[in-house]
Design a protein around this motif. Structure first.
Motif, mmCIF file in Angstrom:
data_model
loop_
_atom_site.group_PDB
_atom_site.id
_atom_site.type_symbol
_atom_site.label_atom_id
_atom_site.label_comp_id
_atom_site.label_asym_id
_atom_site.label_seq_id
_atom_site.Cartn_x
_atom_site.Cartn_y
_atom_site.Cartn_z
ATOM 1 N N ASP A 58 33.845 30.289 30.566
ATOM 2 C CA ASP A 58 34.205 29.974 31.951
ATOM 3 C C ASP A 58 35.369 30.823 32.452
ATOM 4 O O ASP A 58 35.809 30.651 33.589
ATOM 5 N N TYR A 117 32.769 22.551 40.563
ATOM 6 C CA TYR A 117 33.745 23.509 41.072
ATOM 7 C C TYR A 117 34.431 24.306 39.964
ATOM 8 O O TYR A 117 35.434 24.974 40.209
ATOM 9 N N THR A 142 35.799 38.621 39.349
ATOM 10 C CA THR A 142 35.125 38.628 40.667
ATOM 11 C C THR A 142 34.380 39.938 40.872
ATOM 12 O O THR A 142 34.363 40.486 41.970
ATOM 13 N N LYS A 149 28.128 36.804 42.953
ATOM 14 C CA LYS A 149 28.039 35.452 42.405
ATOM 15 C C LYS A 149 29.393 34.969 41.918
ATOM 16 O O LYS A 149 29.813 33.844 42.217
ATOM 17 N N ASP A 150 30.088 35.824 41.176
ATOM 18 C CA ASP A 150 31.400 35.426 40.651
ATOM 19 C C ASP A 150 32.429 35.291 41.770
ATOM 20 O O ASP A 150 33.308 34.432 41.719
ATOM 21 N N ARG A 190 31.902 31.999 43.412
ATOM 22 C CA ARG A 190 32.382 30.926 42.535
ATOM 23 C C ARG A 190 33.899 30.814 42.596
ATOM 24 O O ARG A 190 34.451 29.716 42.740
ATOM 25 N N TYR A 191 34.572 31.940 42.535
ATOM 26 C CA TYR A 191 36.036 31.964 42.503
ATOM 27 C C TYR A 191 36.647 31.696 43.874
ATOM 28 O O TYR A 191 37.699 31.082 44.005
ATOM 29 N N GLU A 192 36.018 32.198 44.923
ATOM 30 C CA GLU A 192 36.405 32.013 46.333
ATOM 31 C C GLU A 192 37.605 32.831 46.784
ATOM 32 O O GLU A 192 37.595 33.405 47.867
ATOM 33 N N ARG A 229 36.551 27.724 40.360
ATOM 34 C CA ARG A 229 37.045 27.926 41.730
ATOM 35 C C ARG A 229 38.567 28.033 41.723
ATOM 36 O O ARG A 229 39.257 27.209 41.137
#
Length: 808
Positions: A608, A708, A682, A686-687, A690-692, A711
C-alpha cells in the motif's frame, strides 16, 4: 530537438514536471482535472497567497489566519475562487478568463506552479493569454502580470476587470459590515479598510493597475449581478458604476481598457497591496506602473530561490529523489511552513513552538541564519518558569500555555544542532526576554491569553538550561507525558501528572548528549557533569522498564499501565519509540535491530506504500489515550501514515544500516524513502486518483481506511517536508556539515548506484562524486580531494572561490 511531451517528467494524466523539475505543469482539458486542488503557496515573510490550478485561493498580510485580505476556502469539491481577472472583447461581448476558475467549456488551460510564482496559459478566440502571479521579496503586494497576444488579423478592443472579495480580518461574516471602500482619484487606486478591528485598524488594502482605471466598484452585488457568480459575473460585461462606501456586500473591482493590434503583445499589470502607510501605498502603486519594475522583481524572486535551492544540488539515478531534494522539499518548508504558515487544508497563521524550530533545521546547509532567528524567537516565547507557548499568533502574541511536554525541549535540541553545523556559538550569549502570565491551575490543561514581556532577560544558554530543568521524571525514571508529547492526540495518557513518555525519554537522552558539550564549552562544568549523570541514569531507566521483548513501549498511563505493548489490543507498537531508540544511539545494537525489525514487520505496508504511526489503531479500548481515539481507525495519527514520524523511521533505518554496514537494512531505508516520495506513488492516473493530493509536495498523513487507503490527508502545511529533506540529504545521501568540515557518510544500498552532489560553500564549489556504493563498499574510510587522498570521511572546507572535486 525534444518535443514538449518528451520534456515532461512523471506525467500521470493530470500533470508533469517540466523545466528540469523546477515547475509542475497541470493540464486542464474539459472535465479532466486533478482529483483535488493542486496548489502553490507563495509568500514572503509578511505577505502571501495560495493559488490552485483553477486560479482559486486567498491572499493575506502579516498573519494568514488573522488578517486575510480575501477569503480562505478549503472545499476540495467546489474550490471556490474569490479573486479573478476577466477579459471582455468589446466588439463581440465575449468574456474570457486566463485562469479556468472552475470552467470546463473553454478549451485547454495550462497551469505551471514554480518556485515563487504560478503561471496560467490559455488561448481563446485567437487571443493568447499568459498570466504570471507572484509576490516581491520585500513588499506587501501581489502582482498579476497578464500578457495578451492578438493572433487574429483585426484589432482587439478589450475591457479587463480585476476582482477581489474582501475579508480584511478573520472571517468575512464578521468583517463585511465594517469594510469601507474608497477611490483615490489622485493616485488612481481602489482602497478598502476594516474600520472595526483591534489589531489591524490602520491597514488599507488597495487595487491598482499600470493602465488607466476607467471603472470601479466596492459593491459585490453590483459586480456579480442578480444571477451571477465568480465564473460569469455581470460586472465583467458592463462598465462599473464607481460606487464605493460602506454597507455594501464588500468587494473590490477595477476596470481598464486596452487595444491590441494584430500579432501584437501587450502586458497589463494588476496589483493587490496592503499597508498602514499611505506613502508606502503610493510608492508601491507608482513603482509597478512600470513594467520594467515588475520584471525586475520577478527576476529577484527567481534569483532568490535559485540561490537558496541551488546551494545543494544532487544527481542520482532516481530523478524523483533529485526533484524533491533539488527544490520542492525546501520550497515547501520555507514558503509554506516558515513564511505563510498556511495551506489549502489548514489556515494557521500561528507559530508552533516546536513546528517552526524543526522546519528551520532543514536549512542548516543552505540558510542557517533562518534557524538562528527562529531560536531567538522561540526564546522570546518562553515563560519565566521555563515552559513555553505551544503556539502563538504574530504580531499580537496571543497563544496557549499548555501541559505539552516536548515543546520546550526542541529549543536546546535545535540550538545544539545550529552550533554543531555552523560553529557559531555566539548565539548562546544572545540575551532574550521571557514572557509572563497566568500559571495553569491543577484543573487547567491549557489557557489562552496574551502574555506580557517580562523584565527578566537571560542568555540563550540559560533559556536552554531552563527547559531541561523544567522536564520532570516519573516513577520509572522517564519524562512525564503531561498533556501530550510529540503526539498531541495522546493528551490524556499523562494528564494527571504521573504518565510517562518513552519516546520523550529517547528524545531527552538525545538532546542531553548534544547539549553537554555546550555546557563544557561555556565553562559550566558542574552542570555538564550533572547532565552526564542524568543521561546515564535515564538510559538505564529506559532499558530497565520499556523493553517489551521485541520493541520499546510507547508510554505509561497515569495508572502505570503500558501503552504500545504486546499486552495491548490496540496500539501494540508505535513507530517513534523504535525510530528514536536508533536515532539517539542509545539502544543496544541487538535491541535496536529487533526494534526496527518489529517496526518493519508491523508498521510498513509495502503493497500500500504506507509506513504507519502505530498499529492496531485505537477503536474500542477502554483506556482513553486522548483525542487521537476520536479519529476513525486508520486516519491521521490513529494508525494511518503520519508522514513526519514515517520519515523518522526512514532516518533511523538509514542510520542503523550505516552503523551495521548491513546491505539488507540499507535496502529497507531505500524502500522507506521510496514509499514516502509523492512523485513515485503518483506515477500513473490510477495512483494519482487514489492519492488525490499534489505529487510535488509532502502530505501530513495518508489513510489506511478502506475504501480510502492510500488517500493523502492535508498537503503542504506539514513538517514532514523539512524532515524528508534532512533524511534524504543528511542521512541517506550522507552529506552533513560540522563547523568548517563537510562529512560524507552515505547510507545508500548498492542498488541505488553512484551519485553526484554539488555544494556551494560561499563562493566555493565542491563537487562530490560518490563512486563506492555500486561497488558494495559500505563504509567511507578514505576519499580524495582534488586528487589527494584523505583518511576518513571529513573534508576541511575552504572558501577560496575555487572549484574542488571530492571522490568517495
Amino acid at each position: 530537438m525534444k518535443t514538449e511531451e518528451q520534456m515532461y517528467e512523471y506525467f500521470n494524466g493530470f500533470g508533469a514536471f517540466v523545466e528540469g523539475g523546477r515547475e509542475y505543469e497541470i493540464l486542464l482539458e474539459g472535465s479532466n482535472r486533478p482529483p483535488a486542488p493542486w496548489i502553490n503557496v507563495i509568500a514572503n515573510k509578511l505577505f502571501g497567497f495560495q493559488i490552485s490550478e483553477s486560479g482559486a485561493g486567498f491572499t493575506w498580510s502579516v498573519n494568514s489566519r488573522e488578517y486575510k485580505l480575501t477569503p480562505w476556502s478549503n472545499d476540495p469539491v467546489s474550490d471556490r475562487a474569490s479573486e479573478g481577472i476577466y477579459i471582455m472583447d468589446e466588439v463581440t461581448g465575449e468574456v474570457m478568463t486566463p485562469m479556468s476558475l472552475g470552467r470546463s467549456d473553454k478549451g485547454t488551460y495550462r497551469v505551471r506552479h514554480g518556485f515563487g510564482y504560478s503561471k496560467f496559459l490559455h488561448e481563446e478566440d485567437l487571443l493568447s493569454q499568459e498570466l504570471t502571479v507572484f509576490v516581491p521579496l520585500e513588499e506587501t503586494v501581489k502582482l498579476w502580470k497578464l500578457t495578451l497576444t492578438n493572433r487574429s488579423d483585426k484589432v482587439k478592443y478589450l475591457s479587463l476587470t480585476y476582482y477581489v472579495e474582501w475579508v480584511l480580518g478573520t472571517q468575512r461574516e464578521q468583517t463585511a459590515p465594517y469594510i469601507l471602500s474608497y477611490y483615490d482619484n489622485e493616485h488612481e487606486y481602489l482602497g478598502a479598510k476594516n474600520i472595526y478591528t483591534m489589531n489591524f485598524q490602520n491597514n488599507n488594502a488597495f487595487l491598482f493597475s499600470n493602465e488607466m482605471i476607467i471603472g470601479y466598484t466596492g459593491d459585490r452585488q453590483e459586480f456579480m449581478g442578480p444571477k451571477g457568480n465568480i465564473i460569469e459575473p455581470r460586472g465583467a460585461e458592463v462598465k462599473l458604476s464607481n460606487n464605493t462606501g460602506v454597507c455594501y456586500d464588500p468587494c473590490g473591482a477595477i476596470q481598464v481598457s486596452v487595444a491590441v493590434q494584430p500579432q501584437e503583445s501587450k502586458t497589463v499589470i494588476f496589483g493587490l497591496g496592503q499597508s498602514s502607510s499611505l506613502n508606502e501605498m503610493h510608492r508601491i502603486r507608482y513603482k509597478y506602473k512600470e513594467l520594467a519594475a515588475v520584471e525586475a522583481e520577478l527576476n529577484k524572486v527567481r534569483a532568490y530561490w535559485d540561490r537558496l535551492l541551488g546551494t545543494v544540488q544532487v544527481q542520482t539515478k532516481n530523478r524523483a529523489v533529485d526533484i524533491l531534494v533539488n527544490g520542492w522539499l525546501l520550497y515547501q518548508s520555507v514558503s509554506c511552513r516558515i513564511n505563510a504558515r498556511a495551506g489549502f487544508y489548514q489556515c494557521g497563521g500561528a507559530y508552533g513552538y516546536r513546528d517552526q524550530l524543526q522546519d528551520t533545521l532543514a536549512l542548516l546547509l543552505t540558510e542557517p541564519g533562518i534557524l538562528r532567528k527562529q531560536i531567538l524567537i522561540a526564546c522570546s516565547r518562553q515563560f519565566e518558569e521555563g515552559d513555553v507557548q505551544h503556539w502563538w499568533h504574530p504580531p499580537m502574541g496571543v497563544g496557549v500555555r499548555t501541559r505539552i511536554s516536548d515543546d520546550l525541549l526542541w529549543l536546546p535540541y535545535c540550538t545544539a544542532a545550529y552550533i554543531r553545523s555552523t560553529g557559531d556559538s555566539s548565539i548562546l550569549k544572545e540575551e532574550v526576554a521571557y514572557i509572563k502570565g497566568p500559571i495553569l491551575s491543577e484543573e487547567q490543561h491549557e489557557i489562552m491569553f496574551t502574555p506580557e514581556v517580562s523584565e527578566l532577560k537571560e542568555s540563550v544558554y540559560e533559556h536552554c538550561k531552563k527547559t531541561i530543568e523544567k522536564t520532570k521524571l516519573g516513577e520509572h525514571g522517564l519524562p512525564l507525558m503531561g498533556g501530550g508529547d510529540w503526539n498531541d492526540g495522546m493528551n490524556e495518557v499523562g494528564i494527571q501528572g504521573k504518565g510517562e513518555s518513552v519516546w520523550l525519554a529517547w528524545f531527552f537522552y538525545t538532546l542531553l548528549g548534544d547539549f553537554i558539550p555546550l555546557c563544557y564549552q561555556e565553562g559550566d562544568t558542574d552542570y555538564a557533569r550533572e547532565l552526564e549523570t542524568k543521561r546515564e541514569t535515564l538510559l538505564q531507566s529506559i532499558e530497565a522498564h520499556t523493553w517489551d521483548g521485541d520493541w520499546y513501549l510507547r508510554a505509561f498511563y497515569d495508572d502505570g499501565s503500558k501503552l504500545g505493548s504486546k499486552e495491548n489490543d490496540e496500539c501494540r507498537i508505535d513507530s517513534i519509540s523504535q525510530s528514536w531508540s536508533v536515532i539517539s544511539g542509545g539502544a543496544s545494537p541487538e535491541r535496536a535491530r529487533r526494534a526496527m525489525q518489529s517496526a518493519w514487520r508491523y508498521l510498513v505496508r509495502e503493497e500500500d506504500a504506507l509506513s504507519l504511526l502505530l498499529a492496531p489503531p485505537f477503536n474500542k479500548t477502554k483506556k482513553n489515550p486522548g483525542y487521537i481515539k476520536n479519529y476513525i481507525p486508520g486516519i491521521r495519527e490513529n494508525g494511518g501514515q503520519y508522514t513526519h514520524a514515517a520519515v523518522w523511521l526512514a532516518i533511523a533505518t538509514a542510520k542503523l544500516g550505516n552503523r551495521t554496514e548491513d546491505q539488507s537494512v540499507l535496502n529497507m531505508a531505500n524502500t522507506l524513502f521510496t514509499i514516502l516520495n509523492p512523485i513515485l506513488i503518483t506515477q500513473n492516473r490510477k495512483d494519482a486518483l487514489r492519492y488525490e493530493k499534489e505529487p510535488y509536495v509532502m502530505t501530513a498523513d495518508i489513510a489506511l481506511s478502506p475504501p480510502y487507503t492510500g488517500r493523502g490527508g492535508w498537503s503542504w502545511y506539514t513538517g514532514s517536508a523539512g524532515w524528508m529533506y534532512q533524511g534524504l540529504l543528511h542521512w541517506f545521501l550522507g552529506i552533513r556539515k560540522e563547523g568548517k568540515e563537510l562529512i560524507i557518510d552515505p547510507a545508500t544500498p548498492a542498488s541505488f548506484g553512484d551519485y553526484t552532489l554539488v555544494y556551494k560553500f560561499g563562493s566555493t564549489l565542491y563537487e562530490i562524486k560518490v563512486e563506492s556504493r555500486s561497488k558494495g563498499i559500505l563504509k567511507t574510510e578514505r576519499l580524495t580531494l582534488d586528487g589527494k587522498q584523505i583518511q576518513g570521511n571529513r573534508v576541511a572546507l575552504v572558501e577560496d572561490g575555487g572549484r574542488h572535486t571530492i571522490i568517495v
